[in-house]
Design an enzyme around this catalytic site. Structure first.
Site, PDB file in Angstrom:
ATOM      1  N   THR A 138      68.963  83.936  16.213  1.00  0.00           N
ATOM      2  CA  THR A 138      69.959  82.965  16.688  1.00  0.00           C
ATOM      3  C   THR A 138      69.486  82.280  17.963  1.00  0.00           C
ATOM      4  O   THR A 138      68.696  82.857  18.729  1.00  0.00           O
ATOM      5  CB  THR A 138      71.309  83.677  16.964  1.00  0.00           C
ATOM      6  OG1 THR A 138      72.169  82.801  17.702  1.00  0.00           O
ATOM      7  CG2 THR A 138      71.138  84.949  17.782  1.00  0.00           C
ATOM      8  N   ASP A 139      70.013  81.093  18.211  1.00  0.00           N
ATOM      9  CA  ASP A 139      69.671  80.398  19.467  1.00  0.00           C
ATOM     10  C   ASP A 139      70.217  81.141  20.682  1.00  0.00           C
ATOM     11  O   ASP A 139      69.788  80.893  21.813  1.00  0.00           O
ATOM     12  CB  ASP A 139      70.163  78.943  19.451  1.00  0.00           C
ATOM     13  CG  ASP A 139      71.680  78.782  19.375  1.00  0.00           C
ATOM     14  OD1 ASP A 139      72.398  79.788  19.187  1.00  0.00           O
ATOM     15  OD2 ASP A 139      72.152  77.628  19.498  1.00  0.00           O
ATOM     16  N   GLU A 140      71.170  82.058  20.445  1.00  0.00           N
ATOM     17  CA  GLU A 140      71.750  82.787  21.586  1.00  0.00           C
ATOM     18  C   GLU A 140      70.739  83.688  22.276  1.00  0.00           C
ATOM     19  O   GLU A 140      70.978  84.134  23.401  1.00  0.00           O
ATOM     20  CB  GLU A 140      72.952  83.612  21.133  1.00  0.00           C
ATOM     21  CG  GLU A 140      74.100  82.778  20.655  1.00  0.00           C
ATOM     22  CD  GLU A 140      75.456  83.441  20.839  1.00  0.00           C
ATOM     23  OE1 GLU A 140      75.562  84.417  21.585  1.00  0.00           O
ATOM     24  OE2 GLU A 140      76.411  82.954  20.212  1.00  0.00           O
ATOM     25  N   TYR A 193      76.048  90.991  21.700  1.00  0.00           N
ATOM     26  CA  TYR A 193      75.617  90.431  20.408  1.00  0.00           C
ATOM     27  C   TYR A 193      74.216  89.840  20.528  1.00  0.00           C
ATOM     28  O   TYR A 193      73.309  90.188  19.771  1.00  0.00           O
ATOM     29  CB  TYR A 193      76.610  89.359  19.928  1.00  0.00           C
ATOM     30  CG  TYR A 193      76.032  88.435  18.875  1.00  0.00           C
ATOM     31  CD1 TYR A 193      75.755  88.909  17.587  1.00  0.00           C
ATOM     32  CD2 TYR A 193      75.742  87.100  19.161  1.00  0.00           C
ATOM     33  CE1 TYR A 193      75.194  88.055  16.622  1.00  0.00           C
ATOM     34  CE2 TYR A 193      75.188  86.253  18.210  1.00  0.00           C
ATOM     35  CZ  TYR A 193      74.912  86.742  16.945  1.00  0.00           C
ATOM     36  OH  TYR A 193      74.356  85.911  16.003  1.00  0.00           O
ATOM     37  N   LYS A 248      70.641  90.946  18.835  1.00  0.00           N
ATOM     38  CA  LYS A 248      69.864  90.028  17.988  1.00  0.00           C
ATOM     39  C   LYS A 248      68.461  89.815  18.552  1.00  0.00           C
ATOM     40  O   LYS A 248      67.485  89.698  17.796  1.00  0.00           O
ATOM     41  CB  LYS A 248      70.577  88.680  17.853  1.00  0.00           C
ATOM     42  CG  LYS A 248      71.863  88.708  17.050  1.00  0.00           C
ATOM     43  CD  LYS A 248      71.679  89.050  15.584  1.00  0.00           C
ATOM     44  CE  LYS A 248      70.990  87.945  14.809  1.00  0.00           C
ATOM     45  NZ  LYS A 248      70.942  88.253  13.344  1.00  0.00           N
TER      46      LYS A 248
END
Ligand code: NAD
Ligand code: TDX
Length: 337
Positions: free
Chosen positions: A125-127, A149, A153
């Site tokens: 994810t971009d997060e 989260y 990831k």
């Protein structure tokens, strides 16, 4: 026939990908492995459950006895399964570590033994880049996840990479921006706000509402993953972004306008702890392979709002009858809505 394992295929993006892949690749035989958590639902796959090229297995990726043999016989693994909601990770992080990190580890161990495996797509994810004040994150940028989260990831993202570097597992890592479209669980911002607004329930906007997300239509995401399965290079990371940077407050107005609902439904509430201000990814690398997003945000948002309007059968039972949803809503918004 090509054996494809899709983990988390009963979730939002996974179910859209299964549907897309069955329609696009007549020679793919897909197995969906899904634990059916609160976010995973058989209904998401209602129209492909009986497809002879699709099998559904109810199980946990972390259960090696179940997931191991499925990985070992696959030519392609697309690994979506995860706990995915930042707010839930702030309330309780354990499942995020168990599924996103340890579950990925179990799959990667099996992938080492999978003789015919040509592709293992780690859906990151971009997060993982953390909050970016300006500019756009490139694949080589430092990872600075800031919530449980995104930290889980990031762990899975680098673990998958390490299995390529160390054991030659054919891993590709993708880092997509915020997805939207049909079948997204109605606690993420777009489906939550759309379905609340349909019922004239206030929409809880965190903080000053000026946080920015880059919206990617799930169909464009599916096309990108498909392209990377065919043309990506093992050991590489690819950003996937829609190029639609929108402030939450503007997104909220667009949703309310689309439904002809008043702005008075906006309810400013306490901010998410550690709320990342902005995500933005540089997609030059993926575009170099010939991909570009095809769904303009205006059209995609209009169609998505329309989908939730027409498919109350899908979301109303969750919001009205599911005690787990009510318990979550109370825990998350009880004090403020
Ligand atoms: P989702 O929460 O809608 O679906 C997740 C699915 O994984 C569910 O079907 C759930 O039952 C399943 N699952 C959870 N734990 C499992 C386990 N232990 N074993 C087997 N199945 C399990 O999530 P989503 O939005 O579709 O996201 C899919 C993937 O894409 C995730 O890896 C997420 O991190 C990533 N991602 C999502 C977005 C987004 O905007 N939604 C953006 C970038 C990346
Ligand atoms: O009630 C809300 N009010 C609000 O203002 C909710 C649920 C969200 N928000 C804000 C927080 C974010 O700035 O809206 C924005 C989007 O929130 P989410 O839908 O929870 O998404 P986000 O936290 O950005 O994470 C999503 O994108 C990256 C996915 O859930 C992740 O799985 C993905 O990796």
């Amino acid at each position: 026939m090509v054996d494809v394992l899709v983990t988390g295929g009963a979730g939002f993006i996974g179910s859209n990908f299964v549907r897309y892949a069955l329609a696009t690749h007549a020679d793919w035989r897909i197995t969906t492995l899904d634990k059916l958590t609160y976010a995973g639902r058989r209904e998401n796959l209602h129209d492909v459950m009986d497809n002879p090229r699709h099998a559904f297995v109810h199980g946990d990726i972390g259960d090696a006895a179940v997931s191991g043999p499925l990985v070992e016989k696959a030519a392609i693994v697309v690994h979506f399964a995860a706990e995915t909601h930042v707010d839930r990770s702030i309330l309780a992080a354990g499942e995020f570590i168990r599924t996103d990190v340890e579950g990925t580890f179990v799959l990667l161990e099996a992938a080492r033994r999978a003789a015919g495996l040509t592709r293992f797509v780690q859906i990151s994810t971009d997060e993982v880049y953390g909050s970016v004040a300006s500019g756009a994150s490139r694949e080589t940028d430092e990872l600075k996840p800031r919530n449980p989260y995104s930290a889980s990831k990031a762990g899975a993202d680098r673990l998958a990479y390490s299995y390529w570097a160390t054991y030659d597992v054919p891993v590709i890592v993708t880092r997509a921006s915020n997805n939207y479209g049909p079948y997204q669980f109605p606690e993420k911002v777009i489906p939550l706000f759309v379905t609340n607004a349909i019922d004239d329930i206030p929409v809880p906007l965190y903080g000053d509402g000026r946080n920015v997300r880059d919206w990617l239509h799930v169909d464009d995401h599916c096309r990108a993953i498909d392209l990377l399965i065919e043309q990506g290079t093992s050991g590489e990371v690819y950003n996937i972004g829609g190029g639609n940077d929108v402030m939450n407050v503007d997104l909220t107005h667009r949703i309310l306008d689309g439904l002809r609902k008043p702005a008075s439904l906006i309810k400013p509430v306490a901010d998410r702890p550690g709320h990342d201000r902005r995500y933005c990814v540089d997609t030059t690398k993926l575009r170099g392979l010939g991909w570009q997003p095809q769904v303009p945000f205006e059209d995609g948002l209009r169609d998505t709002i329309e989908w939730y309007r027409r498919n109350e059968w899908w979301w109303r039972p969750i919001k009205e009858n599911d005690p787990a949803f009510k318990a979550y809503y109370q825990a998350q918004y009880g004090r403020t809505t």
